[in-house]
Write an enzyme that holds these catalytic residues in place. Structure first.
Site, PDB file in Angstrom:
ATOM      1  N   LEU A 150       0.847  -1.196   0.000  1.00 45.82           N
ATOM      2  CA  LEU A 150       0.000   0.000   0.000  1.00 45.82           C
ATOM      3  C   LEU A 150       0.882   1.247   0.000  1.00 45.82           C
ATOM      4  CD1 LEU A 150      -3.095   0.556   0.042  1.00 45.82           C
ATOM      5  CD2 LEU A 150      -2.820   1.134   2.461  1.00 45.82           C
ATOM      6  N   ARG A 173       4.642  -4.628   5.297  1.00 47.69           N
ATOM      7  CA  ARG A 173       5.440  -5.147   6.398  1.00 47.69           C
ATOM      8  C   ARG A 173       4.886  -4.696   7.741  1.00 47.69           C
ATOM      9  NH1 ARG A 173      11.230  -3.307   4.247  1.00 47.69           N
ATOM     10  NH2 ARG A 173       9.885  -1.640   3.492  1.00 47.69           N
ATOM     11  N   ARG A 230       6.997  -6.014  -9.902  1.00 46.35           N
ATOM     12  CA  ARG A 230       8.179  -6.509 -10.593  1.00 46.35           C
ATOM     13  C   ARG A 230       7.985  -8.003 -10.838  1.00 46.35           C
ATOM     14  NH1 ARG A 230       8.988  -1.965 -11.672  1.00 46.35           N
ATOM     15  NH2 ARG A 230      10.911  -0.744 -11.403  1.00 46.35           N
ATOM     16  N   GLU A 259      12.148 -10.789 -18.252  1.00 46.03           N
ATOM     17  CA  GLU A 259      11.894  -9.718 -19.224  1.00 46.03           C
ATOM     18  C   GLU A 259      13.182  -9.384 -19.988  1.00 46.03           C
ATOM     19  OE1 GLU A 259      10.327  -6.277 -17.265  1.00 46.03           O
ATOM     20  OE2 GLU A 259       8.660  -7.349 -16.369  1.00 46.03           O
ATOM     21  N   HIS A 277       5.225  -4.859 -19.717  1.00 44.99           N
ATOM     22  CA  HIS A 277       5.766  -3.883 -18.768  1.00 44.99           C
ATOM     23  C   HIS A 277       5.504  -2.448 -19.247  1.00 44.99           C
ATOM     24  CE1 HIS A 277       9.036  -3.322 -15.461  1.00 44.99           C
ATOM     25  NE2 HIS A 277       8.125  -2.370 -15.398  1.00 44.99           N
ATOM     26  N   VAL A 278       4.245  -2.161 -19.491  1.00 44.61           N
ATOM     27  CA  VAL A 278       3.849  -0.831 -19.960  1.00 44.61           C
ATOM     28  C   VAL A 278       2.971  -0.099 -18.952  1.00 44.61           C
ATOM     29  CG1 VAL A 278       4.028  -1.444 -22.405  1.00 44.61           C
ATOM     30  CG2 VAL A 278       1.850  -1.806 -21.216  1.00 44.61           C
ATOM     31  N   GLY A 279       2.798  -0.676 -17.761  1.00 41.98           N
ATOM     32  CA  GLY A 279       1.882  -0.088 -16.792  1.00 41.98           C
ATOM     33  C   GLY A 279       2.201   1.354 -16.446  1.00 41.98           C
TER      34      GLY A 279
END
Length: 310
Positions: A150, A173, A230, A259, A277-279
């Site tokens: 978050l 965590r 990731r 990747e 991986h275009v976010g």
């Protein structure tokens, strides 16, 4: 005189022009150019622009005796030799906050696509298959959304989930002070509770294969997982097994191990949506990231505190 800047990532024409206005740019966006540039001009470089995936190694830092400023263009910095750079008193910054909306948008696009089976429905429609011959798929609205991580992106994913009338929980965590969402002290307990698990945690050794067999089993046969963090965070082999044997209902990944090569174990599976991986990539996000880099660099070379330190 402009400070020499080593650029280790591809930049579009407009971004490169903006950077060249402020720096003497050494452009080395692939491995061969990178090695040659560091060998030939490393002793002059005062700044490096990279990203979390491309990184910068301790050995490379040692070849740049005048290096004083390193920027990761996006939020991630998992492949930067952080401790080594700090031992040299090199200022480290990232692009935190510059592409959060873009990544959160993409996370929801992936979630909607995989839950509502949009790619397969598109293909069926093009093949002339009418709805009566196709299975129905569940709602997204009104379900339970679990967010792993978050941070800035996770918070924006939560805001979008609220717009879909979702009940939202998260795992970090430790609990986020002031967060009005349900906190779970383990990823397994969050996965067991939710219908959809969105992964937005940083990469690195501490989260390697965080989403593995036990988490996927907890998510269950009606659960979906989305990864916009990731590739290393999700165990590809465990995910392929879970999708094949029906342990979970589906997965959507913008990032993946190995990747830029797509994950072979997932390519033939129907219940997977993949994007390359275009976010965090949009015209708005790239412009904001470059502007943030330039603002940080300007402040550093003027002797002022940077805006987004690592």
């Amino acid at each position: 005189m402009k400070p020499p800047l080593l650029v280790l990532i591809p930049l579009n024409e407009a971004s490169r022009a903006s950077v060249e206005a402020a720096f003497d740019v050494i452009y080395a966006p692939d491995s061969a150019q990178r090695a040659a540039a560091i060998t030939l001009r490393g002793d002059t470089v005062r700044a490096v622009l990279t990203n979390g995936t491309t990184g910068l190694t301790a050995a490379e830092i040692d070849q740049m005796p005048q290096l004083e400023f390193v920027s990761a263009l996006g939020a991630g910095f998992e492949n930067l030799a952080i401790d080594h750079a700090r031992s040299r008193d090199i200022v480290l910054v990232n692009g935190a906050g510059t592409n959060d909306h873009c990544v959160a948008d993409h996370a929801f696009a992936l979630l909607l696509a995989v839950v509502r089976d949009v790619p397969q429905l598109d293909r069926a429609t093009r093949d002339g298959v009418w709805r009566d011959a196709l299975p129905m798929h569940p709602n997204v609205s009104g379900k339970r959304l679990g967010i792993v991580g978050l941070g800035k992106i996770g918070e924006k994913v939560a805001r979008r989930g609220a717009g879909f009338d979702m009940e939202i929980g998260y795992h970090n965590r430790k609990p986020r002070e002031g967060a009005p969402l349900s906190y779970f002290d383990s990823v397994e307990s969050l996965a067991q509770w939710c219908d959809f698990l969105v992964v937005a945690t940083p990469g690195g050794a501490g989260t390697h294969h965080l989403i593995g067999k036990s988490v996927l089993q907890a998510l269950g046969a009606n659960g979906f997982v989305v990864n916009v963090s990731r590739g290393s965070v999700v165990d590809t082999a465990a995910l392929a097994e879970a999708l094949t044997d029906g342990t979970i209902a589906g997965a959507a990944l913008d990032v993946y191990e190995g990747e830029p090569h797509p994950p072979e174990a997932l390519l033939a599976l129907r219940k997977v949506v993949l994007t390359p991986h275009v976010g965090g990539r949009s015209p708005e996000a790239i412009t904001a990231s470059v502007d943030n880099f330039l603002a940080n660099a300007k402040r550093h070379f003027a002797g002022d505190a940077v805006l987004t330190p690592i």
